[in-house]
Enzyme design. Structure first.
Site, mmCIF file in Angstrom:
data_model
loop_
_atom_site.group_PDB
_atom_site.id
_atom_site.type_symbol
_atom_site.label_atom_id
_atom_site.label_comp_id
_atom_site.label_asym_id
_atom_site.label_seq_id
_atom_site.Cartn_x
_atom_site.Cartn_y
_atom_site.Cartn_z
ATOM 1 C CG HIS A 306 -36.142 130.079 16.436
ATOM 2 N ND1 HIS A 306 -35.566 129.497 17.530
ATOM 3 C CD2 HIS A 306 -35.131 130.367 15.572
ATOM 4 C CE1 HIS A 306 -34.265 129.442 17.347
ATOM 5 N NE2 HIS A 306 -33.971 129.953 16.171
ATOM 6 C CG ASP A 363 -32.609 132.876 8.225
ATOM 7 O OD1 ASP A 363 -31.623 133.620 8.182
ATOM 8 O OD2 ASP A 363 -32.574 131.701 8.604
HETATM 9 N N1 CMC Z 1 -45.372 127.837 8.755
HETATM 10 C C1 CMC Z 1 -46.502 127.183 9.082
HETATM 11 N N2 CMC Z 1 -46.640 126.412 10.186
HETATM 12 C C2 CMC Z 1 -45.574 126.295 10.973
HETATM 13 C C3 CMC Z 1 -44.353 126.940 10.692
HETATM 14 C C4 CMC Z 1 -44.281 127.735 9.553
HETATM 15 N N3 CMC Z 1 -43.146 128.382 9.227
HETATM 16 N N4 CMC Z 1 -43.450 126.644 11.657
HETATM 17 C C5 CMC Z 1 -44.074 125.830 12.501
HETATM 18 N N5 CMC Z 1 -45.369 125.616 12.110
HETATM 19 C C6 CMC Z 1 -46.391 124.828 12.820
HETATM 20 C C7 CMC Z 1 -46.165 123.322 12.650
HETATM 21 O O1 CMC Z 1 -46.868 122.846 11.529
HETATM 22 C C8 CMC Z 1 -46.697 122.801 13.936
HETATM 23 O O2 CMC Z 1 -48.124 122.831 13.874
HETATM 24 P P1 CMC Z 1 -48.987 121.695 14.677
HETATM 25 O O3 CMC Z 1 -48.659 121.898 16.120
HETATM 26 O O4 CMC Z 1 -50.394 122.019 14.312
HETATM 27 O O5 CMC Z 1 -48.510 120.387 14.121
HETATM 28 C C9 CMC Z 1 -46.287 123.862 14.967
HETATM 29 O O6 CMC Z 1 -46.217 125.080 14.220
HETATM 30 C C10 CMC Z 1 -44.935 123.595 15.635
HETATM 31 O O7 CMC Z 1 -43.969 123.438 14.602
HETATM 32 P P2 CMC Z 1 -42.736 122.430 14.677
HETATM 33 O O8 CMC Z 1 -42.292 122.123 13.302
HETATM 34 O O9 CMC Z 1 -43.094 121.273 15.579
HETATM 35 O O10 CMC Z 1 -41.694 123.330 15.429
HETATM 36 P P3 CMC Z 1 -40.132 123.066 15.464
HETATM 37 O O11 CMC Z 1 -39.637 123.724 16.700
HETATM 38 O O12 CMC Z 1 -39.824 121.616 15.294
HETATM 39 O O13 CMC Z 1 -39.594 123.807 14.135
HETATM 40 C C11 CMC Z 1 -38.785 125.451 12.663
HETATM 41 C C12 CMC Z 1 -39.010 125.063 14.130
HETATM 42 C C13 CMC Z 1 -37.921 126.706 12.614
HETATM 43 C C14 CMC Z 1 -38.015 124.325 11.962
HETATM 44 C C15 CMC Z 1 -40.153 125.683 11.991
HETATM 45 O O14 CMC Z 1 -40.833 126.741 12.641
HETATM 46 C C16 CMC Z 1 -40.008 125.973 10.494
HETATM 47 O O15 CMC Z 1 -39.969 125.030 9.691
HETATM 48 N N6 CMC Z 1 -39.950 127.295 10.088
HETATM 49 C C17 CMC Z 1 -39.731 127.644 8.700
HETATM 50 C C18 CMC Z 1 -38.248 127.511 8.364
HETATM 51 C C19 CMC Z 1 -37.416 128.636 8.954
HETATM 52 O O16 CMC Z 1 -37.767 129.800 8.876
HETATM 53 N N7 CMC Z 1 -36.262 128.254 9.541
HETATM 54 C C20 CMC Z 1 -35.296 129.230 10.072
HETATM 55 C C21 CMC Z 1 -35.120 129.123 11.544
HETATM 56 S S1 CMC Z 1 -34.243 130.526 12.219
HETATM 57 C C22 CMC Z 1 -32.667 130.424 11.562
HETATM 58 C C23 CMC Z 1 -31.887 129.294 12.103
HETATM 59 O O17 CMC Z 1 -31.793 129.126 13.321
HETATM 60 O O18 CMC Z 1 -31.323 128.576 11.284
#
Ligand code: CMC
Length: 421
Positions: A306, A363
């Site tokens: 998140h 989720d």
């Molecule tokens: N699986 C594997 N690796 C992950 C995941 C994941 N679900 N989420 C983040 N990472 C890794 C990412 O690859 C990165 O690694 P590195 O630092 O080595 O490059 C690190 O963790 C930070 O991730 P980020 O993408 O920079 O983090 P963000 O804050 O931009 O993204 C997120 C947050 C929710 C979009 C992301 O965690 C994600 O894609 N999760 C899966 C989708 C999901 O479950 N979304 C629902 C969010 S809650 C409901 C809502 O609010 O809508």
């Protein structure tokens, strides 16, 4: 401690005021940055940028705290109805008994949609994604009702809010009926908001229907948990679109599209699809954990991570418990629940997830509940949207009442400099 921050640029000392929230958050007010220094800030994804000051929702990602108007999400989810929480978000306080009666009855009074909506609905193929249909039908509300709300008229604005709260679940449940090829149900004056939702979604033409207490209670909880989440992608979209003084309904329709994406609300659908994929593949969770960690593989563990929660998502805790309860009460043994629990356990002990502070989010378990209730996977994000509606309305209202300027970010241009043809 000075209530300002100094910036030294090219030997010149500039001062910018600090802004303090009520929960010890502090921001640098850079409104005059460009005018004073010629500089702008760059923050893709707004990871460090506050877009507004807001009194609606507080969340502390480090401590796993979520509060609406000061009330903890745990208290609200366990003790109040969704419509009480909607009143809290939109008007700032939990309703008195009289206010609640009026609010609920007004919603009942507005809960019919123009019959011509059926013609619009009919023109969609059955295969259309319900989020696309919902966004279109919400836009169509503009054609049938005043598109721009006069926010200076208390009566008009109240009516617009009631209209949206009343008609939205009708449109949402009709997208479900359309998908299933079932006749459309009308809301009943006798039922509560959540009972009506269940009634419109599930009542069969050839059977009496009464939603069980378990179903109504878990739906109520899920709607409350999704009701607001401060400046997330769809809410920021609603505020941004509304900042151009586009109407409330148009802004909400845009929010629905933003919510649809799998990195946001669409994650609940993606989670179940992922869990199913793991099940069909033989249930080897370790294999999928390895894929999620492999930087050359686009696979992500959906329902994990998140932007703001870096400890745990308090909503996930409540939902996990509710999933256990509802499945046992309905006597459902869903193999994907076991896979979900195994994945969670493995991820919580895996250095990749621990180091990056990736925990199950809201989720991760919500889809398992929706599935147990017989809601098709493609409808999951629609369920999220029904829950998020009061939050979007409250945020839109706050934005307009605070007279926020039109949202218009700047950029750092990196393209070609002047070229001759
Ligand atoms: N699986 C594997 N690796 C992950 C995941 C994941 N679900 N989420 C983040 N990472 C890794 C990412 O690859 C990165 O690694 P590195 O630092 O080595 O490059 C690190 O963790 C930070 O991730 P980020 O993408 O920079 O983090 P963000 O804050 O931009 O993204 C997120 C947050 C929710 C979009 C992301 O965690 C994600 O894609 N999760 C899966 C989708 C999901 O479950 N979304 C629902 C969010 S809650 C409901 C809502 O609010 O809508």
């Amino acid at each position: 401690m000075a209530d300002e921050i100094e910036l030294i640029y090219k030997g010149v000392n500039y001062k910018f005021p600090l802004v303090h929230g009520t929960e010890n958050e502090t921001a640098i007010d850079i409104k005059t940055l460009r005018a004073q220094t010629g500089l702008i800030t760059l923050d893709p994804g707004f990871k460090n940028t506050g877009s507004c000051q807001s009194e609606i929702t507080f969340l502390d990602g480090e401590e796993g705290i979520l509060r609406y108007r000061g009330y903890s999400i745990e208290d609200l989810a366990n003790q109040y109805s969704f419509i009480e929480v909607a009143h809290l978000l939109i008007y700032g306080d939990l309703p008195t008994t009289e206010q609640l009666d009026k609010f609920e009855n007004d919603i009942r009074d507005y809960a019919l949609v123009d019959e011509d909506f059926k013609i619009i609905l009919k023109s969609f193929p059955k295969s259309a994604h319900p989020m696309g249909i919902l966004s279109s039908l919400t836009s169509a509300l503009i054609a049938f009702n005043p598109s721009s709300v006069d926010i200076n008229s208390e009566k008009d604005f109240y009516e617009a809010i009631i209209m949206l709260l009343a008609k939205f679940p009708v449109l949402a449940s009709w997208t479900h009926r359309k998908m299933k090829g079932l006749p459309l149900n009308y809301p009943s004056y006798e039922l509560s908001y959540t009972e009506n939702l269940a009634h419109m979604m599930f009542r069969m033409p050839n059977k009496d229907f009464k939603a069980s207490k378990t179903v109504v209670s878990v739906l109520n909880k899920l709607l409350i948990l999704h009701a607001d989440h401060e400046q997330n992608c769809s809410t920021s979209t609603v505020r941004m679109v509304g900042s151009s003084h586009a109407g409330l309904f148009a802004s909400i329709a845009s929010g629905i599209s933003a919510l649809w994406g799998p990195l946001h609300g669409g994650a609940n659908q993606a989670v179940i699809e992922m869990l199913e994929e793991i099940r069909i593949d033989g249930g080897d969770t370790q294999k999928f954990m390895a894929k999620a960690k492999d930087k050359n593989d686009p696979f992500r563990l959906m329902g994990f991570g998140h932007r703001v929660y870096k400890n745990f998502d308090p909503r996930a805790k409540i939902i996990k418990k509710a999933a256990d309860e509802v499945l046992s009460e309905l006597g459902i043994d869903d193999p994907v629940l076991d896979i979900a629990k195994r994945l969670e356990q493995e991820a919580l002990q895996d250095p990749y997830f621990v180091d990056r502070k990736l925990y199950p989010n809201v989720d991760f378990y919500s889809g398992i509940i929706y599935r147990a209730l017989g809601i098709p996977t493609e409808m999951f994000t629609v369920m999220f949207a029904i829950g998020r509606l009061p939050g979007w309305i409250a945020q839109w209202k706050e934005m307009r009442f605070n007279k926020e300027p039109i949202g218009r970010p700047r950029q750092v241009y990196t393209g070609a400099t002047h070229r001759s043809p």
